[in-house]
Design a protein around this motif. Structure first.
Motif, PDB file in Angstrom:
ATOM      1  N   SER A 114      70.544 -35.907  12.750  1.00  0.00           N
ATOM      2  CA  SER A 114      69.982 -34.983  13.736  1.00  0.00           C
ATOM      3  C   SER A 114      68.628 -34.453  13.275  1.00  0.00           C
ATOM      4  CB  SER A 114      70.952 -33.820  13.986  1.00  0.00           C
ATOM      5  OG  SER A 114      71.202 -33.119  12.763  1.00  0.00           O
ATOM      6  N   ALA A 115      68.531 -34.137  11.976  1.00  0.00           N
ATOM      7  CA  ALA A 115      67.247 -33.646  11.446  1.00  0.00           C
ATOM      8  C   ALA A 115      66.179 -34.737  11.531  1.00  0.00           C
ATOM      9  CB  ALA A 115      67.418 -33.182  10.000  1.00  0.00           C
ATOM     10  N   THR A 165      66.082 -37.256  13.728  1.00  0.00           N
ATOM     11  CA  THR A 165      65.703 -37.419  15.137  1.00  0.00           C
ATOM     12  C   THR A 165      64.777 -36.301  15.587  1.00  0.00           C
ATOM     13  OG1 THR A 165      67.853 -38.477  15.546  1.00  0.00           O
ATOM     14  CG2 THR A 165      66.610 -37.699  17.458  1.00  0.00           C
ATOM     15  N   ARG A 166      65.069 -35.084  15.129  1.00  0.00           N
ATOM     16  CA  ARG A 166      64.224 -33.949  15.515  1.00  0.00           C
ATOM     17  C   ARG A 166      62.815 -34.071  14.929  1.00  0.00           C
ATOM     18  NH1 ARG A 166      67.342 -30.481  13.774  1.00  0.00           N
ATOM     19  NH2 ARG A 166      66.376 -30.067  11.754  1.00  0.00           N
ATOM     20  N   ASP A 167      62.709 -34.516  13.671  1.00  0.00           N
ATOM     21  CA  ASP A 167      61.398 -34.617  13.022  1.00  0.00           C
ATOM     22  C   ASP A 167      60.573 -35.795  13.539  1.00  0.00           C
ATOM     23  OD1 ASP A 167      61.909 -32.396  11.579  1.00  0.00           O
ATOM     24  OD2 ASP A 167      62.215 -33.391   9.645  1.00  0.00           O
ATOM     25  N   ASN A 191      60.046 -36.790  16.540  1.00  0.00           N
ATOM     26  CA  ASN A 191      59.203 -36.403  17.677  1.00  0.00           C
ATOM     27  C   ASN A 191      58.062 -35.481  17.271  1.00  0.00           C
ATOM     28  OD1 ASN A 191      60.783 -37.836  19.576  1.00  0.00           O
ATOM     29  ND2 ASN A 191      62.277 -36.166  19.608  1.00  0.00           N
ATOM     30  N   ARG A 192      58.163 -34.870  16.087  1.00  0.00           N
ATOM     31  CA  ARG A 192      57.115 -33.954  15.627  1.00  0.00           C
ATOM     32  C   ARG A 192      56.101 -34.640  14.705  1.00  0.00           C
ATOM     33  NH1 ARG A 192      61.189 -29.118  13.615  1.00  0.00           N
ATOM     34  NH2 ARG A 192      62.124 -28.634  15.656  1.00  0.00           N
ATOM     35  N   THR A 225      58.038 -41.697  23.078  1.00  0.00           N
ATOM     36  CA  THR A 225      59.448 -41.510  22.707  1.00  0.00           C
ATOM     37  C   THR A 225      60.208 -42.829  22.898  1.00  0.00           C
ATOM     38  OG1 THR A 225      59.325 -39.203  23.417  1.00  0.00           O
ATOM     39  CG2 THR A 225      61.523 -40.160  23.166  1.00  0.00           C
ATOM     40  N   TYR A 250      62.132 -44.016  12.463  1.00  0.00           N
ATOM     41  CA  TYR A 250      63.537 -43.591  12.396  1.00  0.00           C
ATOM     42  C   TYR A 250      64.336 -44.495  11.453  1.00  0.00           C
ATOM     43  CZ  TYR A 250      68.373 -42.871  13.846  1.00  0.00           C
ATOM     44  OH  TYR A 250      69.731 -42.639  13.842  1.00  0.00           O
ATOM     45  N   GLN A 308      63.010 -32.523   5.016  1.00  0.00           N
ATOM     46  CA  GLN A 308      62.061 -32.224   6.075  1.00  0.00           C
ATOM     47  C   GLN A 308      60.627 -32.492   5.602  1.00  0.00           C
ATOM     48  OE1 GLN A 308      62.189 -28.221   7.465  1.00  0.00           O
ATOM     49  NE2 GLN A 308      61.052 -28.640   9.342  1.00  0.00           N
TER      50      GLN A 308
END
Length: 511
Positions: free
Chosen positions: A22-23, A25-27, A29-30, A41, A50, A67
């Motif tokens: 999850s971390a 996937t979140r990073d 996009n940033r 995306t 990824y 992170q």
């Protein structure tokens, strides 16, 4: 460098899921959302990023995914395929010691902060003292510098140089770049307070190095800065000694109790956050279900606004990049214009010099032509005068000779002594004539003879002088004709000698 096989990722994707999925996937996009390769995306860039981040989290179970690690992986992906990028990432983390910063509750990272502050105390003492005054510690601004190798905030062309230096020199290059950043920003940082300094590191400092010229100067400063490994080892030893002293001075039971309380508080805080998030999630789901029909248009508007904002951010980033490129091109164009103007000015000066030189040469040639024309005219005039004078002299001599011959022919006595050609007759004939005459006549004739001989001698003398003059004039005429013919080939060199010859002729005639 030996390449690692990514085939295990496909198997682990089915058999083992990454605990940090999850971390990751979140990073994703940033990570560089304005870059063409990573902005879409589900695109190729985000998919490759990824895979690498998840592969490393599975490969290094002790550290896993941290992170900011996605920025380093993205920088590598921009230069090589997935397999090579993953291998280089593993090499940097293990061989270069980057993973040590994440171990033991970031103990090695704190050691790096201590080393950086000691280097600041040595190289930038006034900034070090200012940070002490405003209570600004290294971990408050330098964490991302060490953990992401400057990849998260700074422009890519600067990051590429830093990664190259790190691969060549080792992880200690971070200290060179960090000191270079602090040294170039010293004047601005000395004017800030605590909040202003944090804002400067977060916003203004990365923006300053969007200019490639500033980034180049920073890298030159970092490369020229000499930081010995011996000095870093010394500071590392000081840090561990300090930590040991702190540990010895503190009661173990109290330390464990304090650590236990800290962990319990962190656990309670995380549980409370988890409960809050769960409650918020349930509440959000209920509210979402209730308001689904009524909020479709609003959601669509929000999505559009969000997309618009992202698009605006991307356009702003691209506009800034284009503006930097245009500014650089403008500077280059101005420099080219200056060079062209200097070249034009130099050519104009050379043209003026050439014109002046041609004008002088033309004036000189015209002067020489006029001078030579004048000399030729004078020479022709002198030759003409000499020719006329010679003709007149010859005519006068001929007239004078004819007069003498006429006088001789008219005189009876002279005819007895001269023949028709003007030559003197033999003496024997004269004596025969004298014998026949009387003595008086002889005496008279003798007297007349003597007078005639005297007159004849004078006449012969004049005749000889006239012949000499004629020969002399004929000789000078021949010389003058020869000089005229020679002057056709080399008129200038012969002119002076001809003038001298003519002057000599006039002198002789005068004599």
């Amino acid at each position: 460098m030996e390449l690692l096989d990514l085939s295990f990722l496909k198997a682990s994707k089915i058999q083992h899921e990454s605990p940090q999925d999850s971390a990751i996937t979140r990073d994703i996009n940033r990570t560089f959302p304005a870059h063409d390769y990573f902005k879409d995306t589900g695109g190729d860039g985000q998919d490759s990023l990824y895979k690498i981040c998840k592969a490393y989290s599975v490969y290094d179970e002790e550290i896993g995914y941290c992170q900011g690690q996605s920025f380093l992986a993205a920088v590598l992906l921009l230069h090589m395929p997935e397999e090579q990028a993953f291998s280089v990432l593993v090499k940097i983390m293990f061989a270069y010691g980057l993973r040590e910063l994440f171990k033991q509750n970031f103990e090695d990272l704190h050691c790096k902060f201590y080393q950086l502050e000691r280097l600041m105390q040595e190289y930038i003492p006034d900034l070090y003292n200012h940070f002490l005054d405003i209570s600004l510690e290294a971990h408050m601004y330098a964490s991302q510098w060490f953990l992401t190798l400057f990849t998260a905030k700074f422009p890519l062309y600067m990051v590429f140089h830093i990664i190259d230096l790190l691969l060549c020199e080792g992880i200690s290059v971070i200290f060179n770049v960090a000191l270079g950043l602090l040294k170039t920003s010293k004047d601005d940082l000395l004017l800030t307070d605590f909040e202003g300094a944090l804002k400067f590191f977060r916003v203004q400092l990365p923006k300053r190095y969007r200019s490639e010229e500033n980034a180049k100067k920073l890298m030159e400063l970092a490369c020229n800065m000499k930081i010995s490994q011996k000095k870093l080892k010394k500071y590392e030893k000081e840090y561990h000694t300090m930590r040991e002293q702190q540990a010895q001075q503190e009661d173990p039971i109290e330390r464990f109790e304090r650590e236990n309380r800290r962990l319990q508080e962190a656990n309670m805080r995380l549980e409370q956050e988890n409960d809050d998030l769960a409650h918020e999630l349930v509440t959000s789901k209920i509210a979402l279900r209730k308001d689904l029909d009524n909020m479709k248009s609003l959601k669509l508007r929000e999505v559009l606004n969000d997309l618009s904002k992202r698009h605006m951010v991307r356009e702003q980033w691209e506009a800034e990049e284009k503006a930097d490129a245009l500014n650089k091109e403008l500077l280059m164009t101005k420099q080219k214009l200056i060079d062209a103007e200097e070249e034009k000015r130099r050519l104009e000066e050379e043209s003026a010099q050439l014109k002046e030189m041609c004008r002088r040469e033309l004036d000189k040639a015209e002067s020489e032509i006029k001078k030579n024309s004048s000399i030729i005219g004078d020479y022709k005039q002198i030759c003409s005068q000499l020719s006329e004078r010679l003709e007149k002299q010859q005519t006068a001599n001929k007239v004078e000779i004819e007069k003498i011959r006429q006088k001789v022919d008219d005189c009876e006595r002279c005819r007895e002594f001269f023949n028709k050609e003007g030559r003197i007759k033999g003496i024997s004939s004269a004596k025969e004539v004298l014998d026949e005459d009387t003595d008086e006549e002889k005496e008279t004739l003798n007297n007349q003879l003597r007078e005639m001989e005297l007159e004849l001698a004078q006449t012969k003398l004049q005749l000889v002088e006239a012949e000499c003059k004629i020969q002399d004039l004929e000789h000078h005429l021949g010389l003058a004709l020869n000089e005229v013919q020679a002057a056709k080939k080399t008129w200038f060199n012969r002119t002076l000698s001809s003038i001298k010859t003519a002057t000599g002729v006039q002198g002789k005639e005068t004599c």
